[in-house]
Design a protein around this motif. Structure first.
Motif: not given
Length: 283
Positions: A94-95, A223-224, A271-276, A281-283
């Motif tokens: 992811x990074x 995500x950002x 943390x990664x799971x929250x980002x995914x 959900x598009x947020x």
């Protein structure tokens, strides 16, 4: 042999097997390696994993196959989520798009946006950096090296979920001033979520012609940036707070240790799971 005796024998055998494995590790890798591995097993996450391992074996040997299967699913999920090798691969994936970016080697920015999330409030009510506090350090470095003319701190607390009473933007501003950034160079901007922050920033900077950078954790940047582009906001990504490490070959001791779930690995997975989930959900 009755059920109780069988279970007792399994537990004793498991304990003896563990002691034998530790003895072998001590004989090949040394005492310090055994101490580190034994300490990892004695920590809450390691102890839970160890007990789950014993329960799976006990249920299987006792011919309770359905219970063994159910316990195994829980053990497998916990083992993967806390596995250091898996977590290293996960955070690197992811990074990876931002590994080659060195914010301190960039050209100067008119504005650098510091996304909230790098602070917490201490027991003495002093705003302080948290595990993502590298965001604040990088923002201060950019200012002091003349790479950021102004800083915008974002973040507004969700009142129903936060009783502290200080917005992340305010807390970040306070810490930055403590790091030598003058208050006149800092602006505070609301936004209860990254989605709200990017919506506000998009309205302000989409056609401004200003050179803008966004500082946030490397694992949060995918995500950002996705949300920024959705709002016609195209800042440069300035990664901080990497969870991944430089590529290296693990020693035998590190490999063994990585298979024991740790709080750090579980935290990184969360943390990664929250980002995914947020991207899903598009947020």
């Amino acid at each position: 042999m009755n059920y109780e005796v069988r279970c007792s024998n399994v537990i004793v055998g498991f304990a003896i097997g563990t002691a034998a494995i530790l003895a072998i590790i001590g004989g090949t890798l040394g005492r310090k390696a055994v101490e580190k591995i034994a300490t990892a097993l004695a920590m809450p996450s390691g102890m839970i994993w160890y007990v789950l391992t014993g329960l799976v074996l006990t249920a299987w040997i006792s011919h309770q196959r359905k219970l063994a299967a159910l316990l195994f699913v829980g053990w497998a999920m916990f083992s993967v989520a806390g596995n250091g090798i898996f977590v290293a691969w996960l955070v690197t994936t992811i990074e990876e798009p931002y590994v080659q970016i060195d914010p301190l080697q960039s050209e100067a920015y008119d504005v650098v946006v510091l996304l909230g999330g790098g602070t917490t409030i201490a027991a003495n009510d002093r705003p302080q950096g948290n595990a993502s506090g590298d965001r604040l350090i990088l923002a201060a470095q950019l200012y002091h090296q003349g790479l950021a003319k102004r800083l915008i701190c974002t973040g507004q607390r969700i009142e129903s979920m936060d009783s502290v009473g200080i917005d992340p933007a305010q807390a970040s501003s306070t810490v930055l001033q403590g790091l030598g950034v003058p208050e006149s160079a800092i602006e505070q901007l609301g936004g209860r979520t990254t989605s709200e922050e990017m919506e506000t920033l998009g309205k302000r900077f989409s056609d401004s012609g200003q050179r803008v950078g966004v500082v946030t954790s490397a694992w949060h940047l995918p995500r950002a940036m996705r949300l920024a582009i959705r709002n016609n906001f195209h800042p440069d990504p300035l990664p901080a707070d990497f969870l991944s490490e430089p590529k290296r070959t693990l020693t035998t001791g590190e490999t063994i240790l990585s298979y024991i779930p740790s709080a750090d690995s579980l935290h990184a997975t969360t943390r990664v799971a929250k980002e995914c989930l947020g991207m899903l959900v598009g947020r």
